[in-house]
Design an enzyme around this catalytic site. Sequence first.
Site, short mmCIF file in Angstrom:
data_model
loop_
_atom_site.label_atom_id
_atom_site.label_comp_id
_atom_site.label_asym_id
_atom_site.label_seq_id
_atom_site.Cartn_x
_atom_site.Cartn_y
_atom_site.Cartn_z
N ASN A 12 103.63 51.45 47.12
CA ASN A 12 105.03 51.71 46.78
C ASN A 12 105.89 50.98 47.81
OD1 ASN A 12 107.58 52.75 46.30
ND2 ASN A 12 107.09 54.83 47.00
N LYS A 14 109.00 50.64 47.84
CA LYS A 14 110.34 51.23 48.01
C LYS A 14 111.39 50.11 48.00
CE LYS A 14 108.16 55.01 50.38
NZ LYS A 14 108.24 56.10 51.33
N SER A 214 101.82 58.70 54.79
CA SER A 214 101.24 58.12 56.01
C SER A 214 99.76 57.77 55.89
CB SER A 214 101.49 59.05 57.21
OG SER A 214 102.89 59.19 57.44
P1 PGA Z 1 104.29 56.29 53.46
O1 PGA Z 1 105.01 56.57 52.04
O2 PGA Z 1 102.91 55.78 53.16
O3 PGA Z 1 105.15 55.24 54.12
O4 PGA Z 1 104.26 57.57 54.20
C1 PGA Z 1 104.32 57.16 50.98
C2 PGA Z 1 105.23 57.29 49.79
O5 PGA Z 1 106.41 57.64 49.95
O6 PGA Z 1 104.81 57.07 48.64
#
Ligand code: PGA
Length: 252
Positions: A12, A14, A214
């Site tokens: 993802n 984002k 994470s």
């Molecule tokens: P992260 O995000 O791996 O940066 O913690 C996970 C997510 O929001 O899908």
Amino acid sequence: MTPNIKPLIAGNWKMHGAGGSLEVLKAAAEGFGEAAPAADGVICVPATLLDRASRVVEGTALQTGGQDCHAAEQGAHTGDVSAEMLADAGAAYVIVGHSERRADHGEGDATVAAKAKAAWRAGLTAIICIGETEAQRKAGETFTVLETQMAGSIPGGATASNTVIAYEPVWAIGTGLTPEISDIEAAHAHIRQHLKTQLGAEVADAMRLLYGGSVKPGNAESILSVDNVDGALIGGASLKAEDFLGIARAAG
Ligand code: PGA
């Protein structure tokens, strides 16, 4: 993981990435088949990149996805993107109900359910996100919150092929914090159990349950070896091809 369930490694991005990031995607796509021959893979890119991204991954084991969609097929919804538009741009998946959408845009369970149905209508697999906040966890409400979110966000008609559930504790997203392995195991077992009552055992037993929050190459193996964890939803670490592939390798 769960025997007989093909894991899914999902990235993802984002709100990260412009044209230059397609090089990262290319490296991830070229390496994915060898890194995780037994898994499915997808990277959910910003809508602006989707069409180009889908061309980049063509012919590889990696697919593309969107990060959100509107519930309607089309209409007067300035700035929104429909599931049909994502499909037209080559997406195979769409994330709905990510905690950042729930928090930043006030999306409730009914909205998330409508978006999941829109995904199905367009032929996409919906990755429906659920997860408790830190305050809810501290108050001992994790399982109740998950049950409410499952009941409200997963529409009737969900199947193992049109839906993936992602359990993402909100406090673990982007923080470097992860739950204890035993907590992940308990949450995933609870989700599977609840899905049996909601969707029937046949559907629930075949549905992919991802863990997100994470996930990194260094913790992927221990997380992916947990019962009922059938893959991962990866934010930050999916922005680097070698990290994404490092996690994919743990899925085998
Ligand atoms: P992260 O995000 O791996 O940066 O913690 C996970 C997510 O929001 O899908």
